[in-house]
Design an enzyme around this catalytic site. Structure first.
Site, PDB file in Angstrom:
ATOM      1  N   LYS A  16       0.999   4.081  -2.851  1.00 26.26           N
ATOM      2  CA  LYS A  16       0.616   5.455  -2.521  1.00 26.26           C
ATOM      3  C   LYS A  16       1.777   6.420  -2.736  1.00 26.26           C
ATOM      4  CE  LYS A  16      -3.688   4.776  -1.342  1.00 26.26           C
ATOM      5  NZ  LYS A  16      -4.743   5.251  -2.253  1.00 26.26           N
TER       6      LYS A  16
ATOM      7  N   TYR B 209       0.844  -1.209   0.000  1.00 19.78           N
ATOM      8  CA  TYR B 209       0.000   0.000   0.000  1.00 19.78           C
ATOM      9  C   TYR B 209       0.877   1.256   0.000  1.00 19.78           C
ATOM     10  CZ  TYR B 209      -3.826   3.025   1.776  1.00 19.78           C
ATOM     11  OH  TYR B 209      -4.771   4.012   1.958  1.00 19.78           O
TER      12      TYR B 209
HETATM   13  P1  NDP Z   1     -13.503   2.574   1.281  1.00 19.79           P
HETATM   14  O1  NDP Z   1     -13.008   1.180   1.449  1.00 19.79           O
HETATM   15  O2  NDP Z   1     -14.491   3.124   2.241  1.00 19.79           O
HETATM   16  O3  NDP Z   1     -14.071   2.770  -0.213  1.00 19.79           O
HETATM   17  C1  NDP Z   1     -13.320   2.323  -1.305  1.00 19.79           C
HETATM   18  C2  NDP Z   1     -14.007   2.759  -2.578  1.00 19.79           C
HETATM   19  O4  NDP Z   1     -13.254   2.272  -3.694  1.00 19.79           O
HETATM   20  C3  NDP Z   1     -15.413   2.183  -2.711  1.00 19.79           C
HETATM   21  O5  NDP Z   1     -16.233   3.116  -3.362  1.00 19.79           O
HETATM   22  C4  NDP Z   1     -15.180   0.956  -3.591  1.00 19.79           C
HETATM   23  O6  NDP Z   1     -16.378   0.657  -4.269  1.00 19.79           O
HETATM   24  C5  NDP Z   1     -14.079   1.461  -4.530  1.00 19.79           C
HETATM   25  N1  NDP Z   1     -13.274   0.401  -5.131  1.00 19.79           N
HETATM   26  C6  NDP Z   1     -12.465  -0.481  -4.480  1.00 19.79           C
HETATM   27  N2  NDP Z   1     -11.918  -1.329  -5.376  1.00 19.79           N
HETATM   28  C7  NDP Z   1     -12.399  -0.978  -6.603  1.00 19.79           C
HETATM   29  C8  NDP Z   1     -12.218  -1.492  -7.906  1.00 19.79           C
HETATM   30  N3  NDP Z   1     -11.440  -2.548  -8.163  1.00 19.79           N
HETATM   31  N4  NDP Z   1     -12.872  -0.894  -8.934  1.00 19.79           N
HETATM   32  C9  NDP Z   1     -13.685   0.176  -8.707  1.00 19.79           C
HETATM   33  N5  NDP Z   1     -13.889   0.708  -7.493  1.00 19.79           N
HETATM   34  C10 NDP Z   1     -13.251   0.129  -6.447  1.00 19.79           C
HETATM   35  O7  NDP Z   1     -12.171   3.484   1.250  1.00 19.79           O
HETATM   36  P2  NDP Z   1     -11.924   4.973   1.785  1.00 19.79           P
HETATM   37  O8  NDP Z   1     -13.023   5.849   1.376  1.00 19.79           O
HETATM   38  O9  NDP Z   1     -11.505   4.893   3.192  1.00 19.79           O
HETATM   39  O10 NDP Z   1     -10.614   5.341   0.948  1.00 19.79           O
HETATM   40  C11 NDP Z   1     -10.650   6.055  -0.281  1.00 19.79           C
HETATM   41  C12 NDP Z   1      -9.212   6.334  -0.700  1.00 19.79           C
HETATM   42  O11 NDP Z   1      -8.553   7.060   0.325  1.00 19.79           O
HETATM   43  C13 NDP Z   1      -8.397   5.074  -0.934  1.00 19.79           C
HETATM   44  O12 NDP Z   1      -7.534   5.267  -2.017  1.00 19.79           O
HETATM   45  C14 NDP Z   1      -7.618   4.934   0.344  1.00 19.79           C
HETATM   46  O13 NDP Z   1      -6.439   4.227   0.151  1.00 19.79           O
HETATM   47  C15 NDP Z   1      -7.367   6.385   0.684  1.00 19.79           C
HETATM   48  N6  NDP Z   1      -7.080   6.609   2.094  1.00 19.79           N
HETATM   49  C16 NDP Z   1      -7.994   6.303   3.069  1.00 19.79           C
HETATM   50  C17 NDP Z   1      -7.689   6.549   4.384  1.00 19.79           C
HETATM   51  C18 NDP Z   1      -8.635   6.265   5.498  1.00 19.79           C
HETATM   52  O14 NDP Z   1      -8.235   6.477   6.667  1.00 19.79           O
HETATM   53  N7  NDP Z   1      -9.846   5.831   5.251  1.00 19.79           N
HETATM   54  C19 NDP Z   1      -6.374   7.114   4.781  1.00 19.79           C
HETATM   55  C20 NDP Z   1      -5.513   7.397   3.680  1.00 19.79           C
HETATM   56  C21 NDP Z   1      -5.868   7.153   2.389  1.00 19.79           C
HETATM   57  P3  NDP Z   1     -16.848  -0.835  -4.731  1.00 19.79           P
HETATM   58  O15 NDP Z   1     -16.437  -1.776  -3.629  1.00 19.79           O
HETATM   59  O16 NDP Z   1     -18.288  -0.692  -4.941  1.00 19.79           O
HETATM   60  O17 NDP Z   1     -16.105  -1.088  -6.008  1.00 19.79           O
END
Ligand code: NDP
Length: 248
Positions: A159, A155
């Site tokens: 990132k 990860y």
């Molecule tokens: P969530 O797990 O809550 O949501 C992830 C989103 O990505 C969902 O909408 C999911 O939708 C989509 N997704 C995952 N895999 C795929 C795929 N193969 N194709 C299309 N869509 C996909 O994550 P967060 O909202 O917490 O995180 C969002 C971003 O922020 C990420 O990049 C994460 O790494 C980053 N981040 C988050 C942090 C945190 O503390 N939460 C901290 C730092 C960074 P679906 O499953 O329907 O496809």
């Protein structure tokens, strides 16, 4: 800008969490937002919410881990709307484990979904942005990519890779009025973090200067600026939004 000339923004991972907040914010900023994720029903819920608040959105279900299908989806969006102005590569996954025990599969899945997908989307979107003489690209990274994190070699590499990718794109496309930046969230309360052990949450809280976990809206505010028309002189940068956790 007239209603017909609304800027078109693509937000991946818009079905929940940070991506949903970004989509809602960009719609509030007057963008037409194309919501991308795999789960169409959840995307439709987000679309209806945006429309109920007077915004404009559409849905495109796609798996960003499938480069060919994802590139076609981006091209289709540009074709359907006759433009593509803003791209927010937000969708991401974690598959944590200590590096010495990490499988090739977990390494490749995280690099593919979190890093390669961003490259694929940028490459597919750049033509429409160049045609429109305007582009705002934001890649959602993480403080793990800035300072590293034990148990997240895959990860953190992905990132961190987004930062090198973004700086290179900023240099390649800056002359075309296309900017590319990174927003790196710290600990944000979403599905991704909710199952972490309480001990880990307490430890993280101890490091956050503002003494609260972040929200999707905190991240969306930074994305709103980076995707605005007025941010044309802002490119190749990483904005860390972590409540003062790392201050790297
Ligand atoms: P969530 O797990 O809550 O949501 C992830 C989103 O990505 C969902 O909408 C999911 O939708 C989509 N997704 C995952 N895999 C795929 C795929 N193969 N194709 C299309 N869509 C996909 O994550 P967060 O909202 O917490 O995180 C969002 C971003 O922020 C990420 O990049 C994460 O790494 C980053 N981040 C988050 C942090 C945190 O503390 N939460 C901290 C730092 C960074 P679906 O499953 O329907 O496809």
């Amino acid at each position: 800008m007239t209603e017909n000339a609304k800027r078109v923004a693509v937000v991946t991972g818009a079905s929940r969490g940070i991506g949903r907040s970004i989509a809602q914010r960009l719609a509030k900023d007057g963008r037409h937002v194309v919501l991308v994720a795999r789960t169409e029903s959840a995307l439709n819920d987000v679309k209806h919410g945006i429309e109920a608040n007077g915004g404009s959105a559409s849905v495109l279900a796609a798996d960003i881990a499938d480069p060919k299908a994802f590139a076609s989806a981006i091209e289709k969006i540009a074709e359907t709307h006759g433009r593509l102005d803003i791209l927010v590569n937000n969708a991401g996954i974690t598959k944590d484990g200590l590096a010495l025990r990490m499988s090739d599969e977990d390494w490749n899945a995280v690099i593919g979904t979190n890093l390669t997908s961003a490259f694929v989307a940028i490459r597919a979107a750049a033509r429409a942005m160049m045609k429109g003489k305007f582009g705002r690209i934001v890649n959602i990274s993480s403080t793990s990519g800035v300072v590293g994190n034990a148990g997240q070699a895959n990860y953190a590499a992905a990132k961190s890779g987004l930062m090198g990718l973004s700086k290179s794109i900023a240099r390649e496309l800056g002359g075309k009025n296309i900017t590319c930046n990174v927003v790196a969230p710290g600990y944000i309360e979403t599905d991704m973090t909710q199952n972490l052990p309480q001990q880990v949450k307490d430890h993280v809280m101890g490091m956050i200067a503002v003494k609260r976990f972040g929200t999707g809206e905190d991240i969306a505010a930074a994305v709103s600026y980076a995707t605005s028309d007025e941010a044309g002189f802002f490119t190749g940068q990483t904005i860390v939004v972590d409540g003062g956790m790392t201050m790297a």
